[in-house]
Design a protein around this motif. Structure first.
Motif, PDB file in Angstrom:
ATOM      1  N   LYS A  61       0.466  -1.039   0.131  1.00  0.00           N
ATOM      2  CA  LYS A  61       0.257   0.586   0.150  1.00  0.00           C
ATOM      3  C   LYS A  61       0.855   1.030   0.180  1.00  0.00           C
ATOM      4  O   LYS A  61       1.780   1.048   0.854  1.00  0.00           O
ATOM      5  CB  LYS A  61      -1.260   0.063   1.940  1.00  0.00           C
ATOM      6  N   TYR A  63       0.996   5.382   0.196  1.00  0.00           N
ATOM      7  CA  TYR A  63       0.846   6.794   0.959  1.00  0.00           C
ATOM      8  C   TYR A  63       1.531   7.526   0.691  1.00  0.00           C
ATOM      9  O   TYR A  63       2.190   7.382   0.619  1.00  0.00           O
ATOM     10  CB  TYR A  63       0.639   6.198   2.605  1.00  0.00           C
ATOM     11  N   ARG A  95      -4.391   7.770   0.474  1.00  0.00           N
ATOM     12  CA  ARG A  95      -3.896   5.955  -0.469  1.00  0.00           C
ATOM     13  C   ARG A  95      -3.927   6.592  -1.421  1.00  0.00           C
ATOM     14  O   ARG A  95      -4.592   7.033  -2.782  1.00  0.00           O
ATOM     15  CB  ARG A  95      -4.966   5.044  -0.329  1.00  0.00           C
ATOM     16  N   TYR A  98      -3.242   2.586  -6.252  1.00  0.00           N
ATOM     17  CA  TYR A  98      -3.864   1.822  -5.917  1.00  0.00           C
ATOM     18  C   TYR A  98      -4.550   1.034  -6.836  1.00  0.00           C
ATOM     19  O   TYR A  98      -4.988  -0.219  -7.628  1.00  0.00           O
ATOM     20  CB  TYR A  98      -4.776   2.284  -4.951  1.00  0.00           C
ATOM     21  N   GLU A 123      -7.714   8.775   3.919  1.00  0.00           N
ATOM     22  CA  GLU A 123      -7.535   7.607   5.282  1.00  0.00           C
ATOM     23  C   GLU A 123      -8.277   8.185   6.850  1.00  0.00           C
ATOM     24  O   GLU A 123      -6.794   8.596   6.889  1.00  0.00           O
ATOM     25  CB  GLU A 123      -6.431   6.835   5.010  1.00  0.00           C
TER      26      GLU A 123
END
Length: 467
Positions: A61, A63, A95, A98, A123
């Protein structure tokens, strides 16, 4: 007869030990070849390889964390011309990355092309507050217009600023500052990263490594060109290295890693700093060097990155990069967070900054055998410039050109436990097992040979004394 058998046994043991040691020694180049062949097969960018799975869609992930510089004395700056005092406010976390790459096309010249879609999802659990939090910051439109408009038409800009009730500073939400808002002065949408969602970075064209593994991931073209057209200089317009998500395998600590970042419109290099353990995997940490953003007087290679001699004090200012040429002429200056490694004058112009290598340095943690980047933190700061004016009211008290820090961001990712286990099981454990077998055979063989040889000599000596 017994002594003869004992001597023969020891000789046989020594020979056996020597054979085992030789076998272990012979496996070293053979094992190295097997390792290289295995790694090279898995890091090629083509369907079915470990590299391809990570290439299509980042497993970890990613960020982007934002810290704004909230102005504490906006009215004093306007009325008396004192330096702005700021307090860091954040992080506000999103985020990103993705979405999988799009339009992946394998070209006949051993390259692969793709588009990188952009998207950001807020987030809340990783943020200090909601996107509706307000910050007092530089008025992007006013500062932008000041830089773009020639001094001879400052009177026109003064009238527009007054007519729209605009000022040098403004209070806006985090969402507005990042992703855009309707500005009365420009009569359009403006934001630090507007537009973002639904846009693309690219087109990228990179080498797949099939014919030359030392070029895997290296950028061949960006936006259809082999060089940039921002700096009007052959050296500064070079596109070097990869996009930093991976590098060619078998890293050499003595050699820097090169990568291109569209965020800062240039290529940079990072040097080896130390080896670390990341979830049971050895990684090499590479960091940007202090001279990356040094002034041309310190680092002559940066001479072509200096575009505005007036605001950069005749190119002696360290720590900032004018990227307006690649941002539609918007007066954006990029630096490291908190002006890390920047000139003292940057801290004199704005109070409240606290640069720290521990918190603000950009780094890459790369697995040395495969070249995969397993953890990274890209930390850059977005700044805008404003200066004095005898005509425009909001700038009349300004004494000198000021490069104002609006926000700094940390784009970061770390491999997850599942990926770490997969790498250790499928690749690293096999390499370690082969290395262990080599060392065990070599070590065991040498020990057996030495013990048998010593014992043989002792038996011979004892026999000679008896005789």
């Amino acid at each position: 007869m017994g002594c003869c058998n004992r001597r023969c046994g020891l000789i046989a043991g020594a020979v056996f030990g020597a054979v085992v040691a030789i076998l272990g020694g012979a496996l070293i180049p053979l094992g190295k070849s097997v390792i290289e062949e295995t790694v090279e097969k898995e890091v090629v960018i083509e369907p079915g390889t470990t590299a391809y799975d990570n290439f299509v869609s980042t497993g970890a992930k990613v960020y982007r964390q934002f810290w704004f510089f909230d102005v504490q004395n906006a009215q004093e700056v306007l009325q008396t011309g004192v330096s702005p005092v700021v307090v860091e406010k954040g992080p506000y976390t999103y985020r990103t990355r993705y979405l999988p790459k799009e339009n992946i096309t394998f070209d006949p010249n051993q390259t692969v092309s793709f588009m990188l879609p952009m998207g950001a999802i807020f987030e809340p659990s990783m943020s200090v507050g909601p996107e509706e939090d307000k910050v007092t910051s530089l008025n992007l439109a006013v500062a932008g217009a000041y830089s773009k408009v020639p001094k001879v038409v400052h009177m026109v800009l003064e009238k527009l600023i007054k007519a729209t009730n605009s000022s040098l500073f403004q209070s806006r939400t985090v969402n507005e500052m990042l992703w855009g808002y309707h500005d009365p002065l420009l009569k359009g949408t403006i934001g630090l990263f507007s537009p973002y969602n639904g846009t693309f970075d690219g087109k990228y064209n990179v080498f797949n490594g099939k014919d030359d593994i030392s070029k895997v991931g290296m950028i061949n073209k960006w936006q259809g060109k082999r060089t940039l057209n921002f700096w009007n200089d052959t050296y500064c317009d070079m596109i070097n290295g990869t996009d930093a998500s991976s590098f060619p395998p078998f890293l050499d600590k003595k050699k820097p890693l090169y990568f291109f970042s569209s965020d800062i419109c240039r290529s940079v290099s990072a040097s080896y700093e130390q080896s670390l353990n990341l979830k049971g995997i050895e990684v090499y940490r590479y960091t940007l060097q202090p001279n990356t953003m040094a002034s041309p007087t310190v680092n002559p290679d940066n001479h072509c990155f200096c575009k505005d001699k007036e605001s950069t004090k005749n190119c002696t200012l360290a720590g900032v990069l004018d990227i307006s040429a690649c941002k539609d002429d918007n007066p954006i200056y990029i630096s490291l967070a908190h002006f890390l490694h920047g000139s003292e004058s940057l801290y004199d112009s704005v109070k409240g900054l606290n640069p720290s290598k521990e918190h603000h340095v950009t780094y890459l943690d790369v697995e040395p055998t495969t070249g995969f980047t397993l953890r990274f933190a890209k930390k850059i700061q977005v700044n805008m410039m404003y200066g004095p004016s005898k005509v425009i009211t909001v700038f009349k008290k300004v004494k000198d050109y000021t490069i104002f820090p609006v926000v700094w961001m940390n784009e970061t990712a770390t491999l997850d436990d599942e990926t770490a286990d997969m790498l250790k099981k499928e690749l690293i454990s096999r390499i370690e097992m082969l290395d262990t077998i080599q060392k065990a055979l070599l070590g065991t063989g040498v020990v057996i040979f030495a013990l048998c040889l010593i014992s043989y000599c002792m038996v011979r000596r004892k026999q000679s004394l008896i005789v």
